[in-house]
Design a protein around this motif. Structure first.
Motif, PDB file in Angstrom:
ATOM      1  N   CYS A 294     -58.089 -70.112  19.991  1.00  0.00           N
ATOM      2  CA  CYS A 294     -58.462 -71.081  19.507  1.00  0.00           C
ATOM      3  C   CYS A 294     -58.789 -71.588  20.514  1.00  0.00           C
ATOM      4  CB  CYS A 294     -56.648 -71.525  19.103  1.00  0.00           C
ATOM      5  SG  CYS A 294     -57.497 -73.848  18.459  1.00  0.00           S
TER       6      CYS A 294
ATOM      7  N   ILE B 125     -51.058 -70.402  14.815  1.00  0.00           N
ATOM      8  CA  ILE B 125     -52.475 -70.249  15.602  1.00  0.00           C
ATOM      9  C   ILE B 125     -52.074 -69.645  17.078  1.00  0.00           C
ATOM     10  CG2 ILE B 125     -54.529 -71.794  16.466  1.00  0.00           C
ATOM     11  CD1 ILE B 125     -53.399 -73.596  13.690  1.00  0.00           C
TER      12      ILE B 125
ATOM     13  N   CYS C  19     -62.079 -70.915  10.157  1.00  0.00           N
ATOM     14  CA  CYS C  19     -62.498 -70.508  11.488  1.00  0.00           C
ATOM     15  C   CYS C  19     -62.918 -69.503  11.995  1.00  0.00           C
ATOM     16  CB  CYS C  19     -60.659 -69.888  11.569  1.00  0.00           C
ATOM     17  SG  CYS C  19     -60.507 -69.697  13.506  1.00  0.00           S
TER      18      CYS C  19
ATOM     19  N   SER D  29     -57.893 -67.030  14.782  1.00  0.00           N
ATOM     20  CA  SER D  29     -57.137 -67.209  15.828  1.00  0.00           C
ATOM     21  C   SER D  29     -56.223 -68.153  14.739  1.00  0.00           C
ATOM     22  CB  SER D  29     -57.437 -68.851  16.617  1.00  0.00           C
ATOM     23  OG  SER D  29     -57.917 -69.721  16.165  1.00  0.00           O
ATOM     24  N   ILE D  30     -56.214 -68.370  13.120  1.00  0.00           N
ATOM     25  CA  ILE D  30     -56.028 -69.138  12.194  1.00  0.00           C
ATOM     26  C   ILE D  30     -55.101 -68.452  11.734  1.00  0.00           C
ATOM     27  CG2 ILE D  30     -57.465 -69.277  10.726  1.00  0.00           C
ATOM     28  CD1 ILE D  30     -55.684 -72.251  11.206  1.00  0.00           C
TER      29      ILE D  30
ATOM     30  N   THR E 246     -61.706 -77.046  12.645  1.00  0.00           N
ATOM     31  CA  THR E 246     -61.628 -76.626  11.856  1.00  0.00           C
ATOM     32  C   THR E 246     -60.979 -76.623  10.589  1.00  0.00           C
ATOM     33  OG1 THR E 246     -63.858 -75.440  12.112  1.00  0.00           O
ATOM     34  CG2 THR E 246     -63.234 -75.137  10.091  1.00  0.00           C
ATOM     35  N   CYS E 247     -60.134 -75.967  11.047  1.00  0.00           N
ATOM     36  CA  CYS E 247     -58.839 -75.801  10.386  1.00  0.00           C
ATOM     37  C   CYS E 247     -58.412 -77.049   9.790  1.00  0.00           C
ATOM     38  CB  CYS E 247     -57.733 -74.940  11.249  1.00  0.00           C
ATOM     39  SG  CYS E 247     -56.918 -75.885  12.630  1.00  0.00           S
TER      40      CYS E 247
ATOM     41  N   CYS F 267     -57.880 -72.861   4.731  1.00  0.00           N
ATOM     42  CA  CYS F 267     -58.258 -72.572   6.676  1.00  0.00           C
ATOM     43  C   CYS F 267     -58.567 -71.358   6.991  1.00  0.00           C
ATOM     44  CB  CYS F 267     -57.572 -73.299   7.283  1.00  0.00           C
ATOM     45  SG  CYS F 267     -54.984 -72.303   7.398  1.00  0.00           S
TER      46      CYS F 267
END
Length: 417
Positions: free
Chosen positions: A20, A15, A59, A63-64, A25-26, A55
């Protein structure tokens, strides 16, 4: 004679700490609990992540969606990831070879084997309310713009209003903050969020990371026709265990004065959007500051109704707080016409009264909620404390099943946690 050993490689999921916004959420949607966090970074356990991609879509910032080819024996630990301010560079072919990775077949790099989900004491798989979360917006939602301003290119907003929208004199105060963005383009839709960067540095001397807040105003501004937005921010004075703590960003925002400027990033989010279909029904379930996106949706519908463009879609609100005095926007809620929105309030800490939660009210209103669940034009939005999600989904499950409907099919079609 020494023999060279070809070291196994993995595609490690990481990540990006620069992007982020700590929206959680992730972590909330990961079905194998591979994602965790400290007070700064969200990180992924390489030995747990199974590459299921659950995930990725939810997002709001992207960023994920970062990966690094790594020797399995050198996979970045979560302790290393917690120290990062930015992602490490991809290892070169030479670096990989020096670690024993002599060939890299990208298609053949498999994620770690899927670990079994932890079993409950009953032997059943734990309930996963996140499974009912939507990753795409309603078909009639307007196009959302996102990530226009990142942490390194934040824009400046000016405070034009800040007032306590809970009853004065109580320890738990929630502020309604209005920010004017001036001439910079910042298009938003109901259900999106922004990030605010508090000034100063943390205990380790690093600049504070952005904190995410849902937008509480409709698409045409808190003041119609102006380039401004509003936020609903609770002053954090204790942690989840009741211990005293001073939330950096929340106290910074709640203490802002008219004329102060803030660093703003975003907007974020492309799935938690309201439908534009004029006859769509919206069921809103929230606690505390989770009311922010619900206020935005309700206000946009109210403005449409006033303009004559509202065609009868129903609004139903289940709103929970500890007491009436701590409920944000309690006064304005009472002024909304009863034929416009069906309001149900639950208070869990009213002296002399039994504890009531939003899921209790949902079961009490099953006769009115069930027809909405049957309607394909109904959309359900849940926002607030993560601990309430399971109770809410179980209540919807009961309401649907008691009415002869299969919730598993309905949930995927209606829910937007």
């Amino acid at each position: 004679m020494d023999m060279a050993v070809d070291v196994a490689a993995i595609k490690q999921h990481l990540i990006d700490p620069e992007i982020c916004i700590r929206c959680n959420t992730c972590e909330s949607v990961c079905p194998v609990n591979a994602i965790t966090h400290d007070d700064r970074n969200y990180v992924v356990r390489a030995d747990v992540c199974n590459g299921c991609m659950a995930c990725i879509s939810p997002c709001p910032t992207g960023s994920i969606d970062n990966w690094r080819t790594m020797p399995l024996v050198r996979a970045y630990s979560i302790e290393e990831q917690f120290t990062w301010d930015e992602l490490p560079a991809e290892l070169t072919a030479e670096q990989l070879a020096a670690s024993g990775v002599t060939t890299v077949d990208e298609a053949a790099i498999a994620p770690p084997a899927t670990p079994a989900l932890p079993a409950a004491e009953t032997g059943e798989v734990p309930f996963n309310s996140a499974a009912f979360g939507a990753t795409v917006p309603p078909w009639s939602a307007a196009h959302a713009y996102s990530n226009l301003y990142g942490p390194k290119q934040a824009t400046t907003a000016t405070v034009v209003g800040n007032f306590n929208c809970t009853e004065a004199g109580f320890a738990n105060e929630t502020h309604h903050v209005v920010l004017d963005i001036g001439a910079m383009p910042f298009p938003v839709l109901e259900g999106q969020s922004i990030g605010i960067i508090a000034p100063g540095v943390d205990a380790k001397g690093r600049p504070h990371t952005a904190r995410q807040y849902s937008i509480a105003s409709p698409r045409n501004g808190e003041r119609p026709g102006y380039n401004n937005i509003s936020l609903t921010v609770k002053r954090v004075t204790e942690d989840h265990h009741g211990k005293p703590v001073r939330g950096v960003a929340s106290n910074y925002i709640c203490d802002l004065k008219v004329g102060d400027t803030v660093q703003l990033i975003g907007p974020f989010g492309t799935s938690f959007l309201m439908p534009n279909h004029p006859k769509s029904n919206i069921v809103m379930i929230c606690t505390g500051t989770g009311s922010a996106p619900m206020r935005a949706m309700t206000e946009w519908r109210r403005r449409l109704r006033r303009s004559g463009k509202f065609e009868g879609g129903k609004l139903m609100l289940f709103f929970g707080a500890r007491t009436q005095q701590e409920l944000p926007y309690f006064g304005p809620l009472q002024n909304l016409p009863k034929d416009f929105i069906d309001i149900n309030l639950a208070f869990s800490r009213t002296p002399g009264s039994p504890k009531r939660y939003v899921q209790d009210l949902m079961r009490e209103r099953a006769a009115d909620l069930a027809p909405l669940l049957k309607n394909p034009n109904t959309h359900i939005y849940v926002c607030g404390l993560k601990s309430m999600e399971e109770g809410v989904v179980l209540a919807l499950h009961d309401v649907a099943n008691d009415a002869g409907m299969a919730w598993d099919a309905l949930g995927a079609a209606h829910s937007n946690p």
